[in-house]
Design an enzyme around this catalytic site. Structure first.
Site, mmCIF file in Angstrom:
data_model
loop_
_atom_site.group_PDB
_atom_site.id
_atom_site.type_symbol
_atom_site.label_atom_id
_atom_site.label_comp_id
_atom_site.label_asym_id
_atom_site.label_seq_id
_atom_site.Cartn_x
_atom_site.Cartn_y
_atom_site.Cartn_z
ATOM 1 N N SER A 75 -20.652 -13.218 15.354
ATOM 2 C CA SER A 75 -20.035 -12.048 15.973
ATOM 3 C C SER A 75 -21.044 -10.921 16.166
ATOM 4 O O SER A 75 -21.882 -10.680 15.286
ATOM 5 C CB SER A 75 -18.908 -11.534 15.080
ATOM 6 O OG SER A 75 -18.502 -10.246 15.489
ATOM 7 N N HIS A 96 -11.919 -7.071 11.470
ATOM 8 C CA HIS A 96 -12.006 -6.092 12.550
ATOM 9 C C HIS A 96 -11.089 -6.547 13.673
ATOM 10 O O HIS A 96 -11.124 -7.706 14.069
ATOM 11 C CB HIS A 96 -13.433 -5.982 13.063
ATOM 12 C CG HIS A 96 -13.577 -5.106 14.273
ATOM 13 N ND1 HIS A 96 -12.982 -3.866 14.356
ATOM 14 C CD2 HIS A 96 -14.223 -5.303 15.447
ATOM 15 C CE1 HIS A 96 -13.273 -3.339 15.543
ATOM 16 N NE2 HIS A 96 -14.014 -4.182 16.224
ATOM 17 N N ASP A 121 2.645 2.238 0.402
ATOM 18 C CA ASP A 121 2.534 0.942 -0.280
ATOM 19 C C ASP A 121 1.157 0.327 -0.118
ATOM 20 O O ASP A 121 0.789 -0.583 -0.868
ATOM 21 C CB ASP A 121 3.582 -0.042 0.270
ATOM 22 C CG ASP A 121 4.968 0.188 -0.322
ATOM 23 O OD1 ASP A 121 5.077 0.767 -1.417
ATOM 24 O OD2 ASP A 121 5.952 -0.217 0.324
ATOM 25 N N TYR A 230 5.657 -4.465 -8.779
ATOM 26 C CA TYR A 230 6.049 -5.093 -7.524
ATOM 27 C C TYR A 230 5.451 -6.487 -7.479
ATOM 28 O O TYR A 230 4.319 -6.701 -7.907
ATOM 29 C CB TYR A 230 5.533 -4.251 -6.357
ATOM 30 C CG TYR A 230 5.909 -4.769 -4.997
ATOM 31 C CD1 TYR A 230 7.065 -4.321 -4.369
ATOM 32 C CD2 TYR A 230 5.123 -5.714 -4.347
ATOM 33 C CE1 TYR A 230 7.424 -4.797 -3.109
ATOM 34 C CE2 TYR A 230 5.472 -6.199 -3.099
ATOM 35 C CZ TYR A 230 6.618 -5.739 -2.484
ATOM 36 O OH TYR A 230 6.970 -6.208 -1.247
#
Lengths: 238, 238, 238, 238
Positions: A75, A96, A121, A230
Site C-alpha cells: 500500500s 485506514h 463506549d 461489559y
C-alpha cells in the site's frame, strides 16, 4: 511462505472493511504487526479489499519499511502504518479507510465531539483531527509525514492511543487501530457510526453540546476500565 | 454478429453501474469506442442496465451517429456520447448516470469543490459544471448540444479531460469517461463518492475550504503523474 | 376464484414496492383496476407487502367500495383508491407508500420543485401537495376525504393526472398512479428518487431554482409526448 | 433447560433487530418477560445480536435482577430492562438499540415532534426524551437509574406507555417496548423510521409544525383505539 497466520488475519480484516461498507474502490487498507518477528503485514497497493487473499499480503520490515516478502507493491500508505507501529507500542493492527461520514469530518477539519454514549463506549473524548500538513511535508516523504502528524497530535495533547483508538487526518480520512487487526477494524466501524450520528445530531440541533465528563467516563470505563463489566470477560454474578 | 468483445465489455459495464447503485430505473448508460473500426457500442434506450446482455448493445457510427448494427433503438443520449468521442481523442469509454449525490450538485448548478484527498485521487481540481443550456439548444438537437456544452466547458477553461474525467451537466447529472468503459465506470463511482462527501462536508462546516494546491497536486500525481507510485504498475522496491 | 391475472399482478406489484425499499412494516399498498368488470384488486390491511400472495388480494366493487371477493379485510386506504379510480378515468393502478424522502416533503407540506431532468422525465412540473384536511374531513369518512382532497388538488389547479402521476398528501405521504399497477410502481420509485435529490439539492444550495420551462417541456415530451423518442416504442433509425 | 419457547422468541427478536439494520456491532438487546414465572429472558453482554442462539439467552429474576439460568453474563443494560418491567405492568418485551437516526435525536436531547401520520400510527404524540441523568445517578447504579429516569418521564408527564411505546434516553438512544418482544421490535423499527423522516422534514422546512390533534387522534385510534379498523382483527364488511 512464512507468517501464514498473520497474512490470513490481515487478508480477512481487509475483506471485512469492504463487507462492512467502509471502502469504495480500493480506498482502504489494514495491516497487522508481529513485533517479535520485526515486521508487519499489509494490503498491496491498488488491489480491491473485497477480494484480497493471503498470498497477496505483503510483509514489511519494522526497521526500515522495506518489503521482506511478497510479490506485489505494498500500500502507498505503508510508511504511515510503519510510523504508527513505531510510535504507539501498544497497538497490533492499523486500519485506514475513506469511510464517508468520518472522511467528511476530516474534510471539514473538525474533531468529532462526543455527543453520546455510542461514542463514549469507544473513545474517551472527541475523535481528534490532525493539523493540516505543510507544503514541505506534503512535498517530501508525504506518507511518513502523515504518520508523524498523527503521532504529534497524540503526544502534543497527551492523548493515550488506546483511549482514543483513531484519528482524522485533516482533508484525508480516518486511521484507527487496536490490539490486533480485528479490534482496529471494529474501531473503524465505530468511528464511522460515531461520525454519522454526530453529523445528524448537528442537523437536528446545530448547537448540541458534548456530554458531561461523568457520563463520558462511566461509559468508557464500563467497557475499557480496570473494573469493566461489559462483555463476557467477567463471570456472571460478579 | 461482429464486435462481440466490445459488446460484451459494454454490456458488463452497464450492469456494473446498476450493481454499484448508481442507477435507478433506466436512468443511465455506458458506451465504449473502437476508433479503428470507426464506431462505438452503447446501451439501447429504455432498457434496464441491470439486465443488459451483449446482443442488445447497439453499434453506432462515429462518423454520422447512425446505427451500424443492432435491432434496438440506441440510448436517447447517443448524440452526447458521439460528441464526447469526437471532442476528446484520449477517451475510450463514456458513462452517464443520474446517481443521487452527483445529480444533486448538478441540480444546484455548483461545481464540486475539492475538499479532500479522495477527490484529489481522481480529479485534479473541482468537478466542473456546465453552463445551463439555452432555449435554442434545448429546442434543437438537444442531446448533441449537451455534448457541445461539455466540450465547451473543457476547452473554454483549458481543462484536460484526463485530469478531470467527468463533468456535471447543469440541472441534469454527471457524465464521466476514461481510457476504456471500465475506467469510465470507476470514475462514475468516484464522482458519486466525492459528491456525497462534499455534501456532508458542507453539512458539518458550511464554509469549508478546498484543499491546498500542493496537496491536490501530490495526490493526483501519485496516481496519475509520470512518477506515479500507486497501484501495481511500478514494481515493488523502486 | 376469478380475476386471477389481476390478483397476480397486484400481488407482484405489492411485493415490488417492498423490494424497491419503499415500504417499511406494512406502510404501503398497491391496487389495480378492471373497469370492464367494475372492480379493483387491493392489498389486505396490515399484511406485509413483501410476502403478499395472489390469494390474499381482495376484490372491491368500483360502485360502492364493498368487498366482492376475498377473505381478508382490504387496506384501510381502500376508499382513497376507490375515489382516485372514479375521479381519474385514465388510470389503471394506484400505489400508496410512506417512502422516506417523499413522506418528508409531505410532512413539510411543500410541493417538490422540479430541480432537474430526472424529475422532468416523470412529472411535467412540481410534485403537488394537497391542502391539509380539515377536522370535519378527518373526523368523518377520513380515507374517502383523502381521495377527495387529491382530486380537488388536480381539478382545482387544472393538472392532468397523467402529466403529474402522483401527489403528496399533506402530513401523510405519496400516492402515485399509472396506466397499470407496474407503471404506478415505477412512478412511486421515481417520486422517491426525485424527493431525495430535491432534498439534497436544497442542502447544497438553499435557494436553488426550478429548471426553465423549455427544459421541463423537452424532457417530459421526449418520454411522454406525441413525438416521444425515448425507449423502444419507436423503431431505430426514425 | 427450561423456558425454551421464551428463549427462542428472544433470540429471534435479537436477530431481527440486527437484520432490520438497527444494530451495529453489539449495540442492542431485546428481552421478553414471563410474569407468571417471575423472570425475563435477555441477550448476553457483548454478543452480536445477528448470531444469537436460544442457548445463549440468559434468564433473570424479576424480583432481584439475579441470573436464574444461563452461562453468560446478561446485557449490561439488564437493570434498565428490569426497572421497565416493574414500572410498566402492561409490557411484555423491551428493545434497546443505538439505531442511527433515533440516537441522533437522543444526542440532540430533543423529543421527536409528530410531523405526520407514519408517526401517529405508532405514537400518540411526540417520542419523549428523558432529562439528562445527574452525576450521582451516573456514578451510582447507572443502568438502574436509566430505567428510573424513563419511568419518571412517563409518570411525571402522565404518559401511557402503550400510547407512547418508546422513549429516547438523553445522550444515549432509544428504548421501545410492546405487548411481547415482536411488538417491541416493530416499535424499534417504527421509532427509527419516524426519527429519519422527522430529521429530513426539518431539513426541508426548519419551522415545520406538528400535525393537528384531530389528525393525530384519528391515526392513532384507527390502529390502537377501541374502534380500530386497521389490520385483520376486525372481520371484513363491518
Amino acid at each position: 511462505m512464512e507468517h501464514n497466520e498473520l497474512r490470513g488475519r490481515v487478508a480477512a480484516a481487509n475483506r471485512q472493511i469492504a463487507s462492512a461498507g467502509l471502502v469504495e474502490l480500493s480506498f482502504g487498507n489494514v495491516s497487522g504487526v508481529d513485533r517479535a518477528a520485526g515486521l508487519f503485514a499489509i494490503k498491496p497497493s491498488g488491489v480491491a479489499c473485497s477480494e484480497l487473499v493471503p498470498d497477496q499480503v505483503v510483509l514489511v520490515s519494522l526497521d526500515d519499511g522495506r518489503v521482506v516478502e511478497g510479490e506485489l507493491r505494498p500500500s502507498s500508505d505503508t510508511p504511515t502504518h510503519l510510523h504508527l507501529y513505531r510510535s504507539f507500542d501498544e497497538i497490533g493492527g492499523v486500519v485506514h479507510t475513506h469511510s464517508p461520514f468520518a472522511t467528511s469530518w476530516a474534510q471539514a477539519r473538525r474533531p468529532i465531539p462526543c455527543f453520546g454514549t455510542t461514542h463514549a463506549d469507544h473513545f474517551h473524548g472527541e475523535v481528534p483531527v490532525t493539523r493540516p500538513l505543510r507544503a514541505d511535508e506534503v512535498g517530501g516523504d508525504y506518507e511518513m509525514s502523515t504518520g508523524e502528524v498523527i503521532a504529534e497530535t497524540f503526544l502534543g495533547n497527551g492523548l493515550d492511543p488506546l483511549h482514543h483508538p483513531g484519528v482524522l487526518v485533516a482533508s484525508h480520512g480516518p486511521f484507527t487501530w487496536g490490539a490486533d487487526p480485528d479490534e482496529a477494524v471494529m474501531n473503524a466501524v465505530a468511528v464511522e457510526v460515531i461520525a454519522r450520528m454526530a453529523y445528524q445530531t448537528l442537523g437536528i440541533s446545530g448547537d448540541a453540546s458534548p456530554i458531561e465528563p461523568f457520563l463520558l467516563d462511566r461509559h468508557f470505563q464500563r467497557k475499557h476500565g480496570p473494573n469493566a463489566y461489559y462483555g463476557q470477560s467477567v463471570p456472571p454474578g460478579t
